[in-house]
Write an enzyme that holds these catalytic residues in place. Sequence first.
Site, short mmCIF file in Angstrom:
data_model
loop_
_atom_site.label_atom_id
_atom_site.label_comp_id
_atom_site.label_asym_id
_atom_site.label_seq_id
_atom_site.Cartn_x
_atom_site.Cartn_y
_atom_site.Cartn_z
N HIS A 275 0.87 -1.23 -0.06
CA HIS A 275 -0.01 0.11 0.10
C HIS A 275 0.85 1.22 0.01
O HIS A 275 2.21 1.05 0.25
CB HIS A 275 -0.80 0.09 1.19
CG HIS A 275 -2.06 -1.03 1.12
ND1 HIS A 275 -2.22 -2.26 1.33
CD2 HIS A 275 -3.44 -0.62 0.71
CE1 HIS A 275 -3.35 -2.62 1.11
NE2 HIS A 275 -3.92 -1.82 0.88
N LYS B 34 -0.21 5.13 4.56
CA LYS B 34 -1.09 4.03 5.29
C LYS B 34 -0.61 4.12 6.70
O LYS B 34 0.48 3.69 7.24
CB LYS B 34 -1.31 3.05 4.71
CG LYS B 34 -2.27 2.03 5.21
CD LYS B 34 -2.52 0.84 4.43
CE LYS B 34 -3.48 -0.35 5.06
NZ LYS B 34 -4.78 0.16 5.07
#
Lengths: 267, 267, 267, 267
Positions: B156, B160
């Site tokens: 990701h 994040k």
Amino acid sequence: MDRKIRVAVVGASGRMGLEVVKTVLSEPDMELVAGVARSTGPVDLGTLVGLAPCGVTMTSDVELAFVESKPDVVVDFTGPHSAFSHTSLAIRHGIRPVMGTTGFTSQDIEELDKQCQEKQIGGIIAPNFSIGAILMMKFAAQASKYFPNLEIIEYHGDQKLDAPSGTSIKTAEMISEVREERRQGNPKEEETIEGSRGGYYNGFRIHSVRLPGIFAQQEVIMAEPGQALKIRHDSYDRAAYMPGVALAVRKVMTYTGMVYGFEHFID
Amino acid sequence: MDRKIRVAVVGASGRMGLEVVKTVLSEPDMELVAGVARSTGPVDLGTLVGLAPCGVTMTSDVELAFVESKPDVVVDFTGPHSAFSHTSLAIRHGIRPVMGTTGFTSQDIEELDKQCQEKQIGGIIAPNFSIGAILMMKFAAQASKYFPNLEIIEYHGDQKLDAPSGTSIKTAEMISEVREERRQGNPKEEETIEGSRGGYYNGFRIHSVRLPGIFAQQEVIMAEPGQALKIRHDSYDRAAYMPGVALAVRKVMTYTGMVYGFEHFID
Amino acid sequence: MDRKIRVAVVGASGRMGLEVVKTVLSEPDMELVAGVARSTGPVDLGTLVGLAPCGVTMTSDVELAFVESKPDVVVDFTGPHSAFSHTSLAIRHGIRPVMGTTGFTSQDIEELDKQCQEKQIGGIIAPNFSIGAILMMKFAAQASKYFPNLEIIEYHGDQKLDAPSGTSIKTAEMISEVREERRQGNPKEEETIEGSRGGYYNGFRIHSVRLPGIFAQQEVIMAEPGQALKIRHDSYDRAAYMPGVALAVRKVMTYTGMVYGFEHFID
Amino acid sequence: MDRKIRVAVVGASGRMGLEVVKTVLSEPDMELVAGVARSTGPVDLGTLVGLAPCGVTMTSDVELAFVESKPDVVVDFTGPHSAFSHTSLAIRHGIRPVMGTTGFTSQDIEELDKQCQEKQIGGIIAPNFSIGAILMMKFAAQASKYFPNLEIIEYHGDQKLDAPSGTSIKTAEMISEVREERRQGNPKEEETIEGSRGGYYNGFRIHSVRLPGIFAQQEVIMAEPGQALKIRHDSYDRAAYMPGVALAVRKVMTYTGMVYGFEHFID
């Protein structure tokens, strides 16, 4: 090349040794002149590796083999315990050592370099003869100048004891010499499962995957907004090291002194 | 299909809302009848998403929009805070809710299911409308019957906050329902850099990579001697969720009751 | 850096132009001094790209913009039709051109280089400003010295007209300058489905994949017995080109003459 | 399981045969009772595969081996030439055949099924016992309902004669039974290098990569706006087929009739 390079293989019945025997028998510019191993008895080395008989019989005494077969180069993958004594013995006989092992201190290497200089021969000590792995490391380090955000994922068999792998740590070191220092990721990042973000090294992360059937693979993933650069090396078996060993056998014929690290042969 | 499905979008100016508006305007069997958002003022919804004007103007009162536009279905990605009240309001007006959010307790869902049953309409609540992600999870779970040795790597963006991702934990749960229990790796394994072996879940490992420019990717690697099976899903942007939202809009027209989890629509 | 680099953007409302405006507004050592586009009218350039107003209003006359805003550098992605005239105009005004387009003959470039030399300024013309793509090409070419067996797989959107991609052909050319000439594959190889072995280039193969949702990806796979080396570059969107454009803006300030090809800036 | 399954291996000195011998010797619920091969002479089968001697000596007459060793199951990878006669012979002796070969007509299979029914035993004929490959094919076919835009890339050694591979064609067939018919790519697409777009199959493309050191790998890439789903199976060596062979040995003990295709055993 006027005459073939005469090669002896010490530890010729080990996993790497068998591959080296096969390689030397296959390279047109090399001649296998001796094989040394304790356990096999006097078998023909060609037969041992599933090729045609080659007329060279396994012996068990290293020094005797050196004296009788007069090799130009010795390839030795017997491991750390005998590393220094084997290397020194080879040099004393004027034979260029290609040593595939760890376990040398920097004093050892200095001393062996002096011995090589005296005998006017070359030698190499390297824990890893994989050309592909070295290219991966070099490219990753070069690219990290432009792609300072990166992570390393390495894959090995599920019975491997240590994590992360030696290659991944070497890669991380080479990257750290180039990459602008920064701690990646959100500073407020939290792991709900401990360890999920991987091992921390100098601002970036190393992830070690361990699964059955995997020999050795590594990917360096480098990313910036809108793009990712991925450099990956997959080794399937020991054959992967043989082009590097063959290159080393040829190279040690061309210089004087002891080289530490196979990366010095790759440009 | 005799007549088009009348769709309202609540939270129509949010990142997901804008994508939903675009999708509804593009699907031949759907008609956009209302868009609700607090911040934009009375703009045309087509114009807002860079398409031709569509004649539907953004309003700011959810209930008024429901009464005036009489939608069959409402798509709502406004988030957990208003999730229950918005869903309940829609059902009260006989409008089938497609809710893209978390934040419902199991009592909430039971209650909303009862309300749907009374009104004889369908509804769905799902944290993830990605068909590809759900297929990845289903396949990984199925395959783990034959490939019980596996690891999950998820990727990701570097900002994040939490690791591992919700999708990877959901995947791990689904795998654990099928996979024969075993602790992978060498029991004597040692980490020289803490965390390098990843997060431990039920005998296997999850690795979370965080790099700039990555939206959401996940790979489940399953391996046995001589082979590896890899199932990977890469999402590049929010468009990835739209085929799932469109499928949900059509599906809620066909049953009665509240469904929790988009995986129930994928076979 | 004592003072900021003054940058004008021509074609500022195009897809690449908008990204360039965003980049110039974000880089601390650059100042946006003009934006030129025919179609938008006098909008604020900051507002146009979704940032805070920046006080620079779009104009439509290139030469007037040059005279009034006195840029150090002009970035121009307007395409082949106006490429030569725009470049020449910029140089005449002593503005360093960063041209992101094809369509120059070698005479054009020679002529523009002469003009740059006269004005004692630098300039660059490049069809591709992707640092990652250039690193991929360089690494693949370097590695092909040791890994002469290779294939290229490139991935683009399903509406792309030409196959293989320009980048893959450029990569193949760069590899061919290094790689030992050989025709790969079994000479008796037969295709039961025509074209399955890909496009033939100088002894190796190029495969073009076309699928929806893919912006631009390419992998060079190089393999020898026991190992594979893979170099892959994935672009997700136009943001991928911006670090290269920013680098070019800084570089053209430092030399005299016209450079063709962004690879000359990457070591 | 009360008693072990008695297994004979025909073609026990071939590449697959040696792997099967190793597998049967390692599975706790199986007993190796015979090995048949023409070329090796009367060697111990355990010794032959590098394990401890197992007390079973290689013989060269299939029927004699059947009579003397009374196996429950025979595993036979000897190839198409003897496929029908060997299968029929086994059934006549009440031995369940596990045949790893092609070369049967549908009449052959029908006939062998009748013979199995008469003897009330099970049997299987399969060109491929790879569980991983079958899962890849099943998953790709299932997913193609939702992801009708896809391409197949398969990788094999550089000496393979045919392209595309049998597995990729089988995969394409299974996908075509599910996938909505459509011709992918831009209808005005043009190849500047012929073949670069790969082999055309039913609207989509198959690409065959041939490189040294690769045993068998295949990836099915499926993509829609914003996302890609990738299903990949990598085989590194013949060990990959052994879990499937072991599963087949167990399965043929449990039903009556001849099964064609290993996929019927995988759910």
